[in-house]
Enzyme design. Structure first.
Site, short mmCIF file in Angstrom:
data_model
loop_
_atom_site.label_atom_id
_atom_site.label_comp_id
_atom_site.label_asym_id
_atom_site.label_seq_id
_atom_site.Cartn_x
_atom_site.Cartn_y
_atom_site.Cartn_z
N TYR A 141 0.82 -1.21 0.00
CA TYR A 141 0.00 0.00 0.00
C TYR A 141 0.86 1.27 0.00
CZ TYR A 141 -4.06 -2.95 1.10
OH TYR A 141 -5.06 -3.90 1.07
N LYS A 188 3.10 -15.50 2.60
CA LYS A 188 2.95 -16.29 1.37
C LYS A 188 4.36 -16.67 0.93
CE LYS A 188 0.56 -18.06 -2.04
NZ LYS A 188 -0.38 -19.19 -1.86
N ASP A 220 -3.65 -17.70 1.97
CA ASP A 220 -4.86 -18.30 1.42
C ASP A 220 -5.40 -19.38 2.37
OD1 ASP A 220 -2.47 -19.51 0.64
OD2 ASP A 220 -3.30 -20.34 -1.21
N ASP A 244 -5.16 -6.49 6.02
CA ASP A 244 -6.35 -5.76 5.61
C ASP A 244 -7.48 -6.74 5.32
OD1 ASP A 244 -8.00 -3.70 4.83
OD2 ASP A 244 -7.10 -3.45 2.85
N ASP A 248 -10.69 -7.97 8.32
CA ASP A 248 -12.10 -7.84 7.98
C ASP A 248 -12.80 -9.20 7.97
OD1 ASP A 248 -12.00 -5.13 7.84
OD2 ASP A 248 -11.69 -5.04 5.68
#
Ligand SMILES: [Mg+2]
Ligand SMILES: [Mg+2]
Lengths: 353, 353
Positions: A141, A188, A220, A244, A248
């Site tokens: 980001y 990852k 994942d 992020d 959520d």
């Protein structure tokens, strides 16, 4: 007297922050520690008045403050601006970056009276009690971004330094030590170089915390495991973008993010805000749920002011109000007593007694 | 006669691919179209024999083949190798890239007899019928990656060209046209430049599909919505990393990824494989669930050979076997008739009749 900067922001932010201030003032009434509240503009509200989402005056006040209570930013009115000037990027991300708030903490604890609101089966979520720690000022980001021509293309860069990883992972281990001593680091590493680096640093930091049971999980798989068996998690620590998504997702185990509070920290300096957005569609109607912001106030007492007892008082008051069957419209089922935003704040104040 | 290259790979891959071949041969018995099966090495099995995860012979055979049926790759034995040489990166990602398989298709359709296996409430998942389309050869996983010094750091680059976005989004619209005509494009356009570019291209492509209802969703919200209200989705199209996370999350709505098939396409050329991994812990025991691989065989008939009727025959046979109460151990509940890997393959063949 410590200073708290209140930044209501946009949409329902204007309605929910006063309720949190009301509750903070009530819990500290007759307490030797009291807080001084100041106010500032951020997001769309600041764009409208000052022309930028993070005015200099707001940033200065934030730097001088001991803690910041934020409502929410953004709305359709400002969506046509170039992205860096919008409320989210120019306001929220900018203040997090400017204050070096590198750690986002989001507790997700199922309350027995809200378990029905979850879309997951009761037996799967009834004992969920986890914390997601998200790195907040590095990674994709904040990396260099831009466009290319011939062929037309666009790029974003993901970069992490040793120090950026160390400090958030360190906080992950510290948080785990105060809880059930289980830390799951999400990356990852089977594909990304930055993830392999993350894992190396995590293993180095782990040497100082032999009591903590450290596991590694691919992002994942972590998303799947949060749905498959969320009670397996105690503390999750991860990089910015993965965090992020996972914060959520973890919050949605509760059935709504209307109850989820968060803290963004740099040492004891912290910015506290609800996980939900500015909900422009319901703004100004006194129907928004202020509990996540009220619970963010509890986190402020805990992390910025060391007032653990008062933090728990607020948390218990919120539980009691819910136990008594009071709900805002977002959580209401047939038979519940539906309260408006202000009335819910009053109910929590009353339950503090 | 069209050529199918079978790449069993590692772990349970060696047990599940023969069952899929058995079913494909059975459904095409007495059919004018028949398939020729050839075999090759990939992943750890190839490392052990040839010294690399994607041998030249395998790549040549794959390029010559009309379709590829893959089991699964990887295992602890090869985890200490440098990442680019490991079964996942050096085998699976390499063959996808070499064949230009830019589109991964993962159908997630709830079967009535499996709805109990989901950790989500029955009313939330009982009508789930969605497809996730993931871009598979671009983005963060394939961008330049490396380390820096002073300070120590690591990076991965996310880059997308116009063409890479166009072709996958185009396929998204085409897929939606054959279904309920709803396409949800997932990005992170509030923060990432590559996502803003993705959205621009998507809006351009949309002009050719006025009948399709197009929506845009941020990836963190998409993760939440898949748990909150998964039935809202028809076709989801997204970039590589977001797709990696969302395909697995969507699959877990079924309660297990043991039933999830997938196709990776470049035009009619496709690689078909189960979504699950090589499960080294249960390999060689004749207990692995072959149904996802068998269903991947159905996708092969549909997407590579245009044999829609035969594809549906296989899908109905799998449903019938489950309807009759047969399960492999991973899906079994008390009262079910538990079958081994080979016996499940036989049961599907029998149900074809
Ligand atoms: Mg988010
Ligand atoms: Mg995946």
């Amino acid at each position: 007297m410590p200073n708290v900067l209140v930044l209501p922001g946009d949409g329902i932010g204007l309605e929910i922050t006063p309720e949190a201030v009301k509750v903070l003032e009530a819990v500290l009434k007759d307490h030797p520690q009291s807080l001084k509240f100041e106010y500032g503009l951020i997001g769309g509200a600041a764009i409208d008045v000052v022309g930028k989402a993070l005015p200099d005056a707001t940033l200065e006040a934030a730097q001088a403050a001991d803690a910041i209570l934020l409502g929410s930013v953004g709305g359709p009115k400002w969506d046509t601006l170039p992205a860096p000037q919008r409320p989210e990027l120019g306001g929220l991300l900018a203040i997090r970056k400017a204050l070096g708030l590198f750690a986002n903490i989001r507790p997700v604890k199922m309350l027995p009276m809200l378990v029905d609101a979850s879309t997951l089966k009761t037996e799967v979520v009834k004992n969920v009690d986890l914390v997601v720690l998200r790195e907040l000022t590095g990674g994709l980001y904040f990396g260099e971004k831009g466009r290319g021509t011939n062929p037309r293309s666009a790029f974003d860069n993901l970069i992490y330094t040793e120090e950026e990883i160390q400090r958030i992972v360190e906080l992950g281990f510290q948080t785990a030590m105060k809880r059930r001593k289980k830390l799951c680091s999400v990356d990852k590493a089977n594909v990304l170089e930055s993830s392999r680096f993350w894992r190396e640093i995590t293993l180095e930091v782990a040497k100082n915390y032999p009591e903590v049971e450290l596991t590694h999980m691919y992002v994942d798989n972590a998303a799947m495991q949060l749905v498959r068996w969320p009670e397996q998690f105690d503390v999750i620590v991860t990089e910015n973008m993965f965090g992020d998504i996972l914060t959520d997702l973890a919050s949605m185990l509760m059935g709504s993010i209307g109850m989820i509070s968060s803290a963004s920290l740099n040492g004891s300096k912290g910015l506290y805000e609800p996980a939900h957005g500015s909900a422009p569609d319901i703004a100004g109607k006194n129907i928004a749920n202020p509990l996540a912001t009220i619970l963010s106030g509890a986190l402020m007492l805990r992390y910025s002011f060391g007032l653990e007892e008062e933090a728990q008082k607020i948390e218990r008051a919120v539980e009691q109000v819910l136990q008594e069957g009071y709900r805002t419209a977002d959580l209401a089922k047939p038979g519940d007593k539906v309260l408006g935003t202000r009335e819910m704040g009053d109910a929590v104040v009353k339950a503090l007694k």
